[in-house]
Design a protein around this motif. Structure first.
Motif, short mmCIF file in Angstrom:
data_model
loop_
_atom_site.label_atom_id
_atom_site.label_comp_id
_atom_site.label_asym_id
_atom_site.label_seq_id
_atom_site.Cartn_x
_atom_site.Cartn_y
_atom_site.Cartn_z
N LEU A 1 0.85 -1.19 0.00
CA LEU A 1 0.00 0.00 0.00
C LEU A 1 0.88 1.23 0.00
O LEU A 1 1.83 1.33 0.78
CB LEU A 1 -0.88 0.04 1.25
N ASP A 2 0.56 2.20 -0.85
CA ASP A 2 1.31 3.44 -0.89
C ASP A 2 0.35 4.61 -1.02
O ASP A 2 -0.48 4.64 -1.94
CB ASP A 2 2.29 3.45 -2.07
N LEU A 3 0.47 5.57 -0.11
CA LEU A 3 -0.29 6.80 -0.21
C LEU A 3 0.49 7.75 -1.12
O LEU A 3 1.69 7.92 -0.97
CB LEU A 3 -0.47 7.43 1.17
N TYR A 4 -0.18 8.37 -2.08
CA TYR A 4 0.53 9.28 -2.98
C TYR A 4 -0.44 10.32 -3.53
O TYR A 4 -1.66 10.14 -3.52
CB TYR A 4 1.18 8.50 -4.13
N GLY A 5 0.12 11.41 -4.01
CA GLY A 5 -0.68 12.40 -4.72
C GLY A 5 -1.69 13.15 -3.88
O GLY A 5 -2.57 13.82 -4.43
N ASN A 6 -1.57 13.07 -2.56
CA ASN A 6 -2.51 13.75 -1.67
C ASN A 6 -1.96 15.14 -1.34
O ASN A 6 -1.58 15.42 -0.20
CB ASN A 6 -2.74 12.91 -0.42
N ASN A 7 -1.94 16.01 -2.34
CA ASN A 7 -1.24 17.28 -2.23
C ASN A 7 -2.06 18.40 -1.62
O ASN A 7 -1.49 19.41 -1.19
CB ASN A 7 -0.77 17.73 -3.63
N GLU A 8 -3.38 18.25 -1.60
CA GLU A 8 -4.25 19.34 -1.20
C GLU A 8 -4.88 19.08 0.17
O GLU A 8 -5.37 17.98 0.43
CB GLU A 8 -5.37 19.53 -2.24
N LEU A 9 -4.91 20.10 1.01
CA LEU A 9 -5.53 19.94 2.32
C LEU A 9 -7.03 19.72 2.22
O LEU A 9 -7.63 19.03 3.04
CB LEU A 9 -5.25 21.17 3.18
N ASP A 10 -7.66 20.31 1.21
CA ASP A 10 -9.11 20.21 1.10
C ASP A 10 -9.57 19.06 0.19
O ASP A 10 -10.68 19.07 -0.30
CB ASP A 10 -9.70 21.53 0.61
N ASN A 11 -8.68 18.08 -0.04
CA ASN A 11 -9.08 16.90 -0.80
C ASN A 11 -10.32 16.26 -0.19
O ASN A 11 -10.45 16.18 1.04
CB ASN A 11 -7.96 15.85 -0.81
N LYS A 12 -11.21 15.77 -1.03
CA LYS A 12 -12.39 15.05 -0.56
C LYS A 12 -12.14 13.55 -0.50
O LYS A 12 -12.92 12.80 0.08
CB LYS A 12 -13.58 15.32 -1.49
N ALA A 13 -11.03 13.12 -1.13
CA ALA A 13 -10.74 11.68 -1.20
C ALA A 13 -9.26 11.43 -0.94
O ALA A 13 -8.41 12.31 -1.15
CB ALA A 13 -11.14 11.12 -2.57
N LEU A 14 -8.98 10.23 -0.50
CA LEU A 14 -7.61 9.76 -0.30
C LEU A 14 -7.17 9.00 -1.53
O LEU A 14 -7.88 8.13 -2.02
CB LEU A 14 -7.56 8.83 0.92
N ARG A 15 -5.98 9.30 -2.04
CA ARG A 15 -5.43 8.57 -3.18
C ARG A 15 -4.42 7.54 -2.67
O ARG A 15 -3.54 7.87 -1.86
CB ARG A 15 -4.73 9.55 -4.13
N LEU A 16 -4.55 6.31 -3.14
CA LEU A 16 -3.56 5.28 -2.79
C LEU A 16 -3.35 4.31 -3.92
O LEU A 16 -4.19 4.18 -4.82
CB LEU A 16 -3.94 4.56 -1.49
N HIS A 17 -2.22 3.63 -3.86
CA HIS A 17 -1.87 2.60 -4.83
C HIS A 17 -1.79 1.27 -4.09
O HIS A 17 -1.18 1.17 -3.03
CB HIS A 17 -0.52 2.92 -5.48
N TYR A 18 -2.42 0.26 -4.67
CA TYR A 18 -2.50 -1.07 -4.05
C TYR A 18 -2.00 -2.12 -5.05
O TYR A 18 -2.25 -2.03 -6.25
CB TYR A 18 -3.95 -1.37 -3.68
N ALA A 19 -1.27 -3.11 -4.54
CA ALA A 19 -0.84 -4.22 -5.39
C ALA A 19 -0.54 -5.42 -4.51
O ALA A 19 -0.31 -5.29 -3.30
CB ALA A 19 0.40 -3.85 -6.21
N SER A 20 -0.53 -6.59 -5.11
CA SER A 20 -0.10 -7.80 -4.42
C SER A 20 0.64 -8.66 -5.43
O SER A 20 0.81 -8.29 -6.60
CB SER A 20 -1.30 -8.55 -3.84
N PHE A 21 1.08 -9.84 -5.00
CA PHE A 21 1.76 -10.74 -5.93
C PHE A 21 0.87 -11.11 -7.11
O PHE A 21 1.36 -11.38 -8.20
CB PHE A 21 2.15 -12.02 -5.20
N THR A 22 -0.45 -11.16 -6.89
CA THR A 22 -1.37 -11.61 -7.93
C THR A 22 -2.30 -10.51 -8.44
O THR A 22 -3.06 -10.76 -9.37
CB THR A 22 -2.22 -12.78 -7.40
N THR A 23 -2.25 -9.35 -7.85
CA THR A 23 -3.10 -8.23 -8.26
C THR A 23 -2.25 -7.12 -8.84
O THR A 23 -1.43 -6.53 -8.14
CB THR A 23 -3.90 -7.67 -7.06
N PRO A 24 -2.43 -6.80 -10.14
CA PRO A 24 -1.65 -5.71 -10.72
C PRO A 24 -1.91 -4.38 -10.00
O PRO A 24 -2.97 -4.19 -9.37
CB PRO A 24 -2.16 -5.66 -12.17
N GLY A 25 -0.98 -3.48 -10.12
CA GLY A 25 -1.07 -2.19 -9.44
C GLY A 25 -2.39 -1.50 -9.72
O GLY A 25 -2.80 -1.34 -10.88
N THR A 26 -3.07 -1.09 -8.66
CA THR A 26 -4.40 -0.51 -8.76
C THR A 26 -4.45 0.81 -8.00
O THR A 26 -4.00 0.89 -6.86
CB THR A 26 -5.46 -1.48 -8.18
#
Length: 718
Positions: free
Chosen positions: A400-425
């Motif tokens: 799990l990696d949190l990224y791209g959360n540059n704005e204080l007033d964001n309404k959503a959290l951006r993250l990147h998820y992957a596993s051995f069998t799940t491509p980067g999402t």
């Protein structure tokens, strides 16, 4: 044909069978030719080194040339490259097949998910056969009016190696700063571009780390200058656009050579942070981003053993700190009380069994990432109500990696998820409703089906009773837990760097050939929290090596791999790991790949002129202290080479490596050739244009992977 291919998919079986048929005569001819090849033998010039009343003789010390221009040394590297090419000539068809397999799974036209910063959404895209990205921005998330900021392919045309770093737009969005490295020494020249006019400014900042931070007046930038010898970034300068670099004001100089220096800007854009980071202590100085004449002020006095980082949200500073918290905690303090820890308030308390790894702050939400028993989890907390929600994911082990959360007033959290069998999402997660919106998943072209693969997470008992986590992945229809599969075992194990299970299109070429792939989460990482790291550094470093060996033994005993088909891989500090385990337990491995390996530990750590040495004392110890000297000497791969049989080995490096100098693996290979008592293959390949990160470009680097995979697959057929 090897039995490991018997159950792979029909298409791969047919292509591989055709390849093996076409190459069988070549292989037989190669075997005859290889028998006549003579490995390069380096001359010996004894060099005496004395410290602590102990003498070491280094016969290959002469191989060091900081200028990288010595004709004799370059000729020897060329000879080694020629020898490697000749030894592996019969694998060229296999290399090409694997290269095409990997490349064929990659979507040629691809783009990143846009991230918002200020008034624009920023993204990058890859096109066709391009090796490098094109950077773009748009005023809306769908990119309806995309504007090209930088086409790296055009910039790279005149260079064998090219790397862009630190793209950063000015606060008003009119100018772009970026660093470029054409030698792979990680010393960058910063360029400035007028975005609307698509022209470069006359300003050029030489000798930097590749990143600038903008002041809020759109004409002031802060940057770090590197020492050309040690490559330490130790001076922070302030530059005003339109003036010569020679007139820049130095606002900070780091005099303690055990510290790295970094720069960033607070999320609310009010402050420039100067980061002072060593292995076991850190500090931050703050500059007012609205005052082009401001000088840095320390957030708090540095303390030995105190590590922390900051986020500023309006009048409050949030502190990620290990103060009275082995696994870190989150605290906060009002701006009127900085510099005094007695005013710090707990936000996320210390927990001896759960490590606080990361966090993001928004106007009314706190998001934090914790690791327990090696598994990461994300919690979203609404600050005004205290309402919490922990996110859930399907896989048992993942990254799990949190990224791209540059704005204080964001309404959503951006993250990147992957596993051995799940491509980067990529996900956006609504901070109020917690609804997940999938923005993109990396496409894997061809016949990839994630259901064909399975992953496991197990624990192996080390020789001292500690439980070592291991992540495994394999193809379901080729795997039998009967000790027949080839095993590819990887680890790093230093600096507290944790390698979570991640998806790899390249890895599929191993899994589809029956390999079981394992990551050993050995001590030296922080997979099981900060104590796991502390138990694998300095005078505990030997645990890193014995953990790896114990994992190998356990995996073969438990049936995950054939004891005669084990392959070990590591790079950089992981290359040190490879050097140590082949000295300690060479009989366990059929083949080993060591990339840019840090193997001449004692000599390097005694020489403060070598780049990055002084920053490493708190990781390995300072050998000027006899206790550390003796301990380092006991595992240093170069010093511990002995007259014994070694596995088949492929060693790779880059001539311009700024982190592990080329002469470390060069000397190591020369000494191995002199001492080893076997007739197994020992190959050494130097990329004469690259540095620590290998070849630049998305497709060029695949050739390096194909070379390594082919080396291992070829060994299975011998």
């Amino acid at each position: 044909m090897s039995p490991i291919l018997s159950k792979i998919t029909l298409s791969l079986f047919v292509s591989s069978a055709m390849l093996m048929t076409a190459c069988s005569n070549q292989h037989n001819e190669a075997t005859t030719t290889m028998a006549n090849l003579t490995a390069p033998i380096a001359k010996k010039i004894p060099h005496e080194m004395v410290i602590h009343n102990h003498t070491r003789i280094d016969d290959y010390y002469w191989m060091r040339d900081d200028s990288r221009t010595n004709p004799e040394i370059l000729a020897h590297l060329d000879t080694e490259n020629d020898y490697t090419a000749a030894q592996l000539k019969h694998t060229e068809a296999m290399q090409e097949l694997i290269f095409k397999e990997i490349k064929g799974r990659i979507e040629k036209d691809d783009s990143s998910v846009p991230t918002k910063k200020g008034d624009f959404y920023y993204a990058s895209e890859m096109q066709g056969e391009n090796e490098y990205p094109i950077y773009l921005r748009s005023s809306d998330v769908i990119g309806s009016n995309s504007q090209v900021l930088l086409d790296v392919n055009e910039l790279a045309k005149a260079h064998d190696y090219y790397q862009v770093s630190g793209l950063s737009a000015s606060p008003n969005g009119k100018l772009l700063a970026y660093g470029e490295d054409t030698l792979s020494r990680r010393i960058y020249t910063v360029q400035f571009k007028d975005i609307a006019a698509n022209t470069l400014l006359a300003d050029k900042l030489e000798g930097t780390n590749g990143t600038v931070v903008w002041g809020n007046d759109n004409k002031t930038v802060y940057y770090i200058k590197k020492d050309p010898q040690t490559l330490l970034g130790y001076q922070v300068f302030r530059h005003t656009l339109g003036t010569p670099q020679a007139s820049d004001e130095m606002v900070y100089q780091e005099n303690n050579k055990s510290y790295y220096t970094g720069l960033s800007k607070s999320k609310d854009d009010s402050s420039v942070f100067i980061w002072h980071s060593s292995t076991e202590a850190s500090g931050i100085s703050i500059i007012d981003a609205n005052d082009a004449k401001a000088l840095p002020k320390p957030f708090i006095a540095r303390e030995e053993g105190h590590e922390y980082s900051l986020t500023k949200v309006h009048d409050w500073y949030y502190i990620h700190t290990n103060w009275q918290a082995t696994n870190f905690r989150l605290m906060k303090v009002h701006k009127t009380h900085i510099g005094d820890k007695k005013h710090w308030q707990d936000v996320i308390p210390a927990n001896d069994t759960v490590k606080l790894e990361d966090y993001e702050l928004f106007t009314d939400h706190l998001v934090y990432q914790q690791r327990e028993q090696g598994v990461s989890r994300i919690t979203i907390e609404q600050l005004s109500t205290g309402k919490k929600q922990q996110l859930s994911f399907n896989d048992s082990a993942y990254s799990l990696d949190l990224y791209g959360n540059n704005e204080l007033d964001n309404k959503a959290l951006r993250l990147h998820y992957a596993s051995f069998t799940t491509p980067g999402t990529h996900y956006d997660i609504d901070l109020t409703t917690f609804k997940k919106t999938q923005l993109k998943q990396t496409k894997v072209l061809g016949d990839f089906n994630s259901n064909n693969y399975a992953s496991e997470r197990i624990f192996v008992t080390a020789r001292d009773g500690k439980q070592v986590p291991v992540s495994l992945v394999y193809r379901k229809d080729t795997f039998k837990k009967d000790s027949t599969n080839p095993l590819y075992q990887y680890a790093y194990g230093s600096y507290g760097h944790t390698i979570d299970p991640y998806f790899s299109v390249s890895r599929l070429s191993l899994l589809d050939r029956g390999f079981v792939y394992a990551i050993a989460h050995i001590r030296g990482s922080e997979m099981l929290g900060r104590p796991w790291y502390e138990d694998g550094k300095k005078l505990n470093k030997m645990n890193t090596f014995t953990d790896f060996i114990d994992v190998t033994k356990a995996l073969t005993m438990q049936g995950y791999g054939d004891a005669d088909k084990v392959f070990a891989v590591g790079g950089s500090a992981g290359g040190l790991l490879m050097g140590a385990v082949v000295n300690m337990a060479p009989e366990l491995y059929k083949g080993v790949a060591a990339a840019v390996p840090f193997v001449d530990v004692v000599t390097t750590m005694l020489d403060e002129s070598i780049p990055l040495t002084t920053n490493e004392f708190k990781e390995w110890g300072n050998p000027k202290d006899k206790v550390y000297y003796d301990y380092m000497l006991s595992y240093s791969p170069y010093d511990q080479v002995s007259a014994q049989d070694y596995p088949n080995m492929l060693v790779t490096t880059g001539l311009h490596d700024s982190q592990v100098q080329y002469f470390e693996p060069m000397k190591w290979v020369a000494k191995l050739r002199d001492y080893k008592t076997d007739d197994k293959v020992l190959l050494f390949k130097t990329d004469m244009e690259a540095g620590h990160g290998g070849a630049s470009g998305r497709f060029k680097s695949i050739h390096e992977t194909a070379l390594q995979y082919s080396f291992f697959i070829d060994l299975l057929n011998k």
